[in-house]
Design a protein around this motif. Structure first.
Motif, PDB file in Angstrom:
ATOM      1  N   SER A   1      13.718  11.705  22.103  1.00 40.65           N
ATOM      2  CA  SER A   1      13.147  11.143  23.330  1.00 40.65           C
ATOM      3  C   SER A   1      12.010  11.997  23.863  1.00 40.65           C
ATOM      4  N   THR A   2      12.208  13.319  23.859  1.00 41.99           N
ATOM      5  CA  THR A   2      11.184  14.233  24.354  1.00 41.99           C
ATOM      6  C   THR A   2       9.931  14.167  23.495  1.00 41.99           C
ATOM      7  N   TYR A   3      10.131  14.121  22.185  1.00 41.61           N
ATOM      8  CA  TYR A   3       8.989  14.118  21.272  1.00 41.61           C
ATOM      9  C   TYR A   3       8.166  12.848  21.419  1.00 41.61           C
ATOM     10  N   PHE A   4       8.824  11.692  21.360  1.00 44.36           N
ATOM     11  CA  PHE A   4       8.062  10.444  21.387  1.00 44.36           C
ATOM     12  C   PHE A   4       7.514  10.123  22.777  1.00 44.36           C
ATOM     13  N   SER A   5       8.137  10.632  23.830  1.00 48.96           N
ATOM     14  CA  SER A   5       7.583  10.418  25.167  1.00 48.96           C
ATOM     15  C   SER A   5       6.322  11.236  25.376  1.00 48.96           C
ATOM     16  N   SER A   6       6.140  12.255  24.539  1.00 46.22           N
ATOM     17  CA  SER A   6       4.942  13.095  24.649  1.00 46.22           C
ATOM     18  C   SER A   6       3.743  12.462  23.948  1.00 46.22           C
ATOM     19  N   ILE A   7       4.002  11.413  23.156  1.00 44.32           N
ATOM     20  CA  ILE A   7       2.922  10.739  22.433  1.00 44.32           C
ATOM     21  C   ILE A   7       2.350   9.635  23.307  1.00 44.32           C
ATOM     22  N   GLU A   8       1.060   9.628  23.436  1.00 41.69           N
ATOM     23  CA  GLU A   8       0.386   8.597  24.229  1.00 41.69           C
ATOM     24  C   GLU A   8       0.628   7.248  23.612  1.00 41.69           C
ATOM     25  N   GLN A   9       1.122   6.302  24.397  1.00 44.52           N
ATOM     26  CA  GLN A   9       1.403   4.965  23.891  1.00 44.52           C
ATOM     27  C   GLN A   9       0.104   4.169  23.774  1.00 44.52           C
TER      28      GLN A   9
ATOM     29  N   VAL B   1       0.866  -1.187   0.000  1.00 42.05           N
ATOM     30  CA  VAL B   1       0.000   0.000   0.000  1.00 42.05           C
ATOM     31  C   VAL B   1       0.902   1.237   0.000  1.00 42.05           C
ATOM     32  N   VAL B   2       0.299   2.409  -0.006  1.00 43.50           N
ATOM     33  CA  VAL B   2       1.106   3.629  -0.064  1.00 43.50           C
ATOM     34  C   VAL B   2       1.284   4.303   1.292  1.00 43.50           C
ATOM     35  N   ARG B   3       0.467   3.936   2.299  1.00 39.62           N
ATOM     36  CA  ARG B   3       0.557   4.570   3.618  1.00 39.62           C
ATOM     37  C   ARG B   3       0.518   3.524   4.728  1.00 39.62           C
ATOM     38  N   ASP B   4       1.267   3.785   5.804  1.00 43.50           N
ATOM     39  CA  ASP B   4       1.246   2.886   6.959  1.00 43.50           C
ATOM     40  C   ASP B   4      -0.153   2.765   7.548  1.00 43.50           C
ATOM     41  N   SER B   5      -0.896   3.855   7.549  1.00 41.57           N
ATOM     42  CA  SER B   5      -2.247   3.813   8.125  1.00 41.57           C
ATOM     43  C   SER B   5      -3.134   2.811   7.401  1.00 41.57           C
ATOM     44  N   GLN B   6      -2.940   2.659   6.095  1.00 42.97           N
ATOM     45  CA  GLN B   6      -3.735   1.682   5.343  1.00 42.97           C
ATOM     46  C   GLN B   6      -3.441   0.266   5.824  1.00 42.97           C
ATOM     47  N   ASN B   7      -2.167  -0.019   6.043  1.00 37.54           N
ATOM     48  CA  ASN B   7      -1.803  -1.350   6.536  1.00 37.54           C
ATOM     49  C   ASN B   7      -2.406  -1.619   7.905  1.00 37.54           C
ATOM     50  N   LEU B   8      -2.419  -0.612   8.765  1.00 34.82           N
ATOM     51  CA  LEU B   8      -2.965  -0.820  10.109  1.00 34.82           C
ATOM     52  C   LEU B   8      -4.466  -1.070  10.063  1.00 34.82           C
ATOM     53  N   HIS B   9      -5.162  -0.389   9.171  1.00 34.98           N
ATOM     54  CA  HIS B   9      -6.597  -0.663   9.007  1.00 34.98           C
ATOM     55  C   HIS B   9      -6.823  -2.087   8.496  1.00 34.98           C
ATOM     56  N   LYS B  10      -6.012  -2.518   7.548  1.00 32.80           N
ATOM     57  CA  LYS B  10      -6.131  -3.881   7.029  1.00 32.80           C
ATOM     58  C   LYS B  10      -5.823  -4.906   8.108  1.00 32.80           C
ATOM     59  N   LEU B  11      -4.833  -4.575   8.943  1.00 33.77           N
ATOM     60  CA  LEU B  11      -4.469  -5.479  10.031  1.00 33.77           C
ATOM     61  C   LEU B  11      -5.606  -5.581  11.041  1.00 33.77           C
ATOM     62  N   ALA B  12      -6.238  -4.474  11.355  1.00 33.68           N
ATOM     63  CA  ALA B  12      -7.351  -4.485  12.306  1.00 33.68           C
ATOM     64  C   ALA B  12      -8.501  -5.359  11.810  1.00 33.68           C
TER      65      ALA B  12
ATOM     66  N   TYR C   1       2.709   6.806  16.969  1.00 35.47           N
ATOM     67  CA  TYR C   1       2.262   8.120  16.505  1.00 35.47           C
ATOM     68  C   TYR C   1       0.904   8.029  15.806  1.00 35.47           C
ATOM     69  N   LEU C   2       0.763   7.070  14.899  1.00 32.08           N
ATOM     70  CA  LEU C   2      -0.480   6.958  14.142  1.00 32.08           C
ATOM     71  C   LEU C   2      -1.662   6.581  15.034  1.00 32.08           C
ATOM     72  N   LEU C   3      -1.454   5.666  15.968  1.00 30.54           N
ATOM     73  CA  LEU C   3      -2.559   5.258  16.830  1.00 30.54           C
ATOM     74  C   LEU C   3      -2.952   6.337  17.822  1.00 30.54           C
ATOM     75  N   SER C   4      -2.092   7.325  17.995  1.00 33.42           N
ATOM     76  CA  SER C   4      -2.405   8.412  18.924  1.00 33.42           C
ATOM     77  C   SER C   4      -2.930   9.654  18.222  1.00 33.42           C
ATOM     78  N   THR C   5      -2.602   9.822  16.942  1.00 30.68           N
ATOM     79  CA  THR C   5      -2.945  11.069  16.255  1.00 30.68           C
ATOM     80  C   THR C   5      -3.930  10.907  15.106  1.00 30.68           C
ATOM     81  N   ASP C   6      -4.066   9.700  14.574  1.00 36.27           N
ATOM     82  CA  ASP C   6      -4.977   9.470  13.451  1.00 36.27           C
ATOM     83  C   ASP C   6      -6.355   9.123  14.005  1.00 36.27           C
ATOM     84  N   SER C   7      -7.313   9.988  13.773  1.00 32.11           N
ATOM     85  CA  SER C   7      -8.647   9.796  14.348  1.00 32.11           C
ATOM     86  C   SER C   7      -9.311   8.512  13.873  1.00 32.11           C
TER      87      SER C   7
END
Length: 203
Positions: free
Chosen positions: A193-201, A108-119, A135-141
């Motif tokens: 480290s600062t940036y990714f620690s600010s993203i909800e896991q 596919v062309v985007r990681d988000s597409q793969n995650l939807h297919k995986l779900a 990042y995607l699971l925290s920011t992609d609605s």
């Protein structure tokens, strides 16, 4: 954030445009308005030159929480279907197995597409950087509701260094020098480290 800091510390402004991966590569190589593209893994090339490392990312597999996969070598994955991204450089061994048809993949062309297919269990694993996954699971609605269904497989493929790829010409060499000098003036690991620690896991 790292690239922005490196460019700004040298007195320049960074403008970033987001496109599907193959289009990003094509635009950077054919349109003079683009100085380069990132993040890219290093590979041998006469067409592009690479900045110093802008950080690293653990490359691995996302999986469905209800169907985790245990594997010790890529040979164990010959019976599963992988989701990959068009044009991505993964690891040499994985890419060779894909090219030889030893592993079944859907691109596919985007990681988000793969995650939807995986779900939806249309694929068994999706190749993805674990930081990108978080990042995607925290920011992609459209993916937030999938948090309980998706997780990273505990075994990674590689912890890969990330770079900016510039066209191998005078303009590319000029901006590589600017970025490299900027990277030497900032603390890349601290910014990452600062940036990714600010993203909800994902939970």
């Amino acid at each position: 954030m790292v690239v922005k800091a490196a460019v700004e510390v040298m007195g320049h402004e960074l403008n970033v445009e987001l496109y599907p991966w193959q289009r990003s590569v094509m635009l950077a190589k054919t349109q003079p308005k683009y100085a380069g593209y990132f993040p890219e893994y290093y590979f041998e090339s006469e067409d592009v030159i690479f900045s110093q490392s802008i950080g690293s990312g653990p490359l691995g597999f996302a999986e469905h929480t209800s169907t985790p996969i245990t594997w010790s070598s890529l040979q164990d994955l010959k019976t599963v279907k992988l989701g990959v991204i068009n044009g991505y450089v993964n690891t040499q061994k994985l890419d060779d197995m894909i090219a030889n048809g030893d592993i079944e993949v859907e691109a596919v062309v985007r990681d988000s597409q793969n995650l939807h297919k995986l779900a939806k269990k249309r694929i068994s694993l999706a190749v993805i950087d674990s930081n990108v996954f978080s990042y995607l699971l925290s920011t992609d609605s459209t993916l937030r509701q999938q948090k309980g269904r998706l997780q990273m497989n505990p075994k990674i493929l590689a912890d890969k260094q990330l770079f900016i790829a510039f066209l191998n010409d005078e303009e590319g060499k000029k901006w590589k020098k600017v970025v490299d000098e900027g990277l030497n003036k900032i603390d890349v690991d601290k910014i990452m480290s600062t940036y990714f620690s600010s993203i909800e896991q994902p939970k």
